[in-house]
Design an enzyme around this catalytic site. Sequence first.
Site, PDB file in Angstrom:
ATOM      1  N   ARG A  63     -14.063  -9.404  22.202  1.00  0.00           N
ATOM      2  CA  ARG A  63     -13.866 -10.107  20.921  1.00  0.00           C
ATOM      3  C   ARG A  63     -14.868  -9.614  19.878  1.00  0.00           C
ATOM      4  O   ARG A  63     -14.617  -9.681  18.682  1.00  0.00           O
ATOM      5  CB  ARG A  63     -13.973 -11.629  21.107  1.00  0.00           C
ATOM      6  CG  ARG A  63     -13.892 -12.431  19.801  1.00  0.00           C
ATOM      7  CD  ARG A  63     -13.439 -13.868  20.020  1.00  0.00           C
ATOM      8  NE  ARG A  63     -14.222 -14.545  21.016  1.00  0.00           N
ATOM      9  CZ  ARG A  63     -15.439 -15.085  20.800  1.00  0.00           C
ATOM     10  NH1 ARG A  63     -15.990 -15.040  19.610  1.00  0.00           N
ATOM     11  NH2 ARG A  63     -16.096 -15.671  21.781  1.00  0.00           N
ATOM     12  N   TYR A 120       0.901 -11.432  -3.169  1.00  0.00           N
ATOM     13  CA  TYR A 120       1.773 -11.631  -2.012  1.00  0.00           C
ATOM     14  C   TYR A 120       1.803 -13.129  -1.692  1.00  0.00           C
ATOM     15  O   TYR A 120       0.751 -13.776  -1.624  1.00  0.00           O
ATOM     16  CB  TYR A 120       1.213 -10.814  -0.841  1.00  0.00           C
ATOM     17  CG  TYR A 120       1.889 -11.052   0.476  1.00  0.00           C
ATOM     18  CD1 TYR A 120       3.253 -10.804   0.630  1.00  0.00           C
ATOM     19  CD2 TYR A 120       1.180 -11.513   1.583  1.00  0.00           C
ATOM     20  CE1 TYR A 120       3.878 -11.017   1.850  1.00  0.00           C
ATOM     21  CE2 TYR A 120       1.799 -11.723   2.808  1.00  0.00           C
ATOM     22  CZ  TYR A 120       3.144 -11.478   2.925  1.00  0.00           C
ATOM     23  OH  TYR A 120       3.768 -11.683   4.120  1.00  0.00           O
ATOM     24  N   ASP A 193      -6.547  -6.200  -2.629  1.00  0.00           N
ATOM     25  CA  ASP A 193      -5.593  -5.891  -1.566  1.00  0.00           C
ATOM     26  C   ASP A 193      -4.977  -4.538  -1.918  1.00  0.00           C
ATOM     27  O   ASP A 193      -4.251  -4.400  -2.902  1.00  0.00           O
ATOM     28  CB  ASP A 193      -4.526  -6.997  -1.500  1.00  0.00           C
ATOM     29  CG  ASP A 193      -3.530  -6.778  -0.360  1.00  0.00           C
ATOM     30  OD1 ASP A 193      -3.277  -5.609  -0.009  1.00  0.00           O
ATOM     31  OD2 ASP A 193      -3.000  -7.776   0.158  1.00  0.00           O
ATOM     32  N   LYS A 218       1.388  -1.840   7.498  1.00  0.00           N
ATOM     33  CA  LYS A 218       2.239  -1.084   6.568  1.00  0.00           C
ATOM     34  C   LYS A 218       1.878   0.403   6.591  1.00  0.00           C
ATOM     35  O   LYS A 218       1.957   1.032   7.628  1.00  0.00           O
ATOM     36  CB  LYS A 218       2.109  -1.704   5.177  1.00  0.00           C
ATOM     37  CG  LYS A 218       2.245  -3.237   5.163  1.00  0.00           C
ATOM     38  CD  LYS A 218       3.639  -3.648   5.541  1.00  0.00           C
ATOM     39  CE  LYS A 218       3.967  -5.125   5.417  1.00  0.00           C
ATOM     40  NZ  LYS A 218       3.010  -6.138   5.748  1.00  0.00           N
TER      41      LYS A 218
HETATM   42  C1  LIG Z   1       0.344  -6.960  -0.052  1.00  0.00           C
HETATM   43  C2  LIG Z   1       0.291  -7.621   1.291  1.00  0.00           C
HETATM   44  N1  LIG Z   1      -0.866  -8.126   1.726  1.00  0.00           N
HETATM   45  C3  LIG Z   1      -0.972  -8.725   2.925  1.00  0.00           C
HETATM   46  C4  LIG Z   1       0.135  -8.868   3.748  1.00  0.00           C
HETATM   47  C5  LIG Z   1       0.002  -9.579   5.074  1.00  0.00           C
HETATM   48  O1  LIG Z   1      -0.034  -8.635   6.100  1.00  0.00           O
HETATM   49  P1  LIG Z   1       0.363  -8.931   7.622  1.00  0.00           P
HETATM   50  O2  LIG Z   1       1.833  -9.221   7.655  1.00  0.00           O
HETATM   51  O3  LIG Z   1      -0.057  -7.695   8.352  1.00  0.00           O
HETATM   52  O4  LIG Z   1      -0.432 -10.122   8.051  1.00  0.00           O
HETATM   53  C6  LIG Z   1       1.360  -8.348   3.342  1.00  0.00           C
HETATM   54  C7  LIG Z   1       2.553  -8.471   4.204  1.00  0.00           C
HETATM   55  O5  LIG Z   1       3.645  -8.145   3.829  1.00  0.00           O
HETATM   56  C8  LIG Z   1       1.436  -7.699   2.075  1.00  0.00           C
HETATM   57  O6  LIG Z   1       2.608  -7.201   1.619  1.00  0.00           O
END
Ligand SMILES: Cc1ncc(COP(=O)(O)O)c(C=O)c1O
Length: 403
Positions: A63, A120, A193, A218
């Site tokens: 962990r 998001y 982000d 992604k």
């Molecule tokens: C811009 C963005 N940030 C964060 C996330 C969250 O990521 P995760 O699904 O890997 O938790 C997403 C998911 O689509 C996203 O598009």
Amino acid sequence: MGEHRRFETRAVHSGERRGGQGENGGFSPISTPIYASTTFSHADIETTDRILGGEQQGYSYARYDNPTVVALEEALASLEDPEGNAGAFAFASGMSAMHAALTAAELGPGATVLAAEQLYGSTATLLLQIFGANGVEVRFVDAYDLGAVEKRVAELRPRAVVIETISNPLLRVADTAGVAEVTRAGGAALVVDNTFGTPCLQRPLELGADLVVHSATKYLSGHGDLTAGVVAAGPPYDGALESIRKLVGGTLGPFEAWLAHRGLKTLPLRMGRQCENARLVSARLASNPKVAKVHHPALKDHPDAEVARRVLSDSGGLVSFELEAGGREAAFAFLNALELCVKAPSLGDIYTLAIHPATSSHRELSPTRRERLGVRENLIRLSCGIEHPEDVISDLEGALEKS
Ligand SMILES: Cc1ncc(COP(=O)(O)O)c(C=O)c1O
């Protein structure tokens, strides 16, 4: 990995062969193995004691740290911050990474956070439901209007500002350097982000951001086969991130770390092709009579075309477009007529993916709020993959013709 080496080279080699050559009796794996081990034992208990006490580097409990995960983290850190000041911390998902970044930015009772209204959806909900319930005041701003951000920072004196490099689904491009300047002037931490941008297109730490977050699910891993997240940050946030991960336990598993690291090696190649495909697709869609409007930062009529040229090294792999025929029925008919592009609510994969934002990423929003954000029923979002662009374009044109 020598930080003077170029991005593409670091993507391939960083994090690998960390133990030096010939450690295992004359051989050395060229790819870090999957260390499927919960604990790590040492020759004597004094060594274990020093590692657990932080006086000696090493592994004790999965962990906290795992060699496969650390190999990925070294590679991510070298891509986000070639200067080597920042560390990268891998998490079990992008949301877990975002939660850790916001906590490291000291969003506690009485603090205010100023967030992009285009964030998001789950990040906005995380702020409102989890941080909001814990006494954090959550305020929103149009993050693609620098003047508005400056004004709100001066008014609210937030502890943190949260933006996305490129927004979903209209692909607005933030002036990260400008936002970093006004955020710093207001004494706040900037959380960016960079999921849609990736370190290929922008390295927010170099532009003044404090914490960079990715859904590594992604582009970074790129093959649609795992869930992961990452935060890159230097002092004082790196120490906080490490202890948050230890205590909350959103640690990435070694198998996912290995897959993500394998994917990361081809990030520059994939991203180059995805950006090229997105440019070609957006140009062809823009001249199709069945398409009312195309959103892509390389198009001249994009509201942030100038900002994009300044802060991104390429225009990204996403394209959104509005069908001439309005309404959900037409959008669904188009999506159902696709034969090659995959209907799936994610992005950044080697496959071209298509979604209907109004019923997926923006489903939880009221119709009025969707309208305000420009997420209409006739809007389709494409995440371009690495296929031959003409095959993707003929699939799109065929589906437009049939629907
Ligand atoms: C811009 C963005 N940030 C964060 C996330 C969250 O990521 P995760 O699904 O890997 O938790 C997403 C998911 O689509 C996203 O598009």
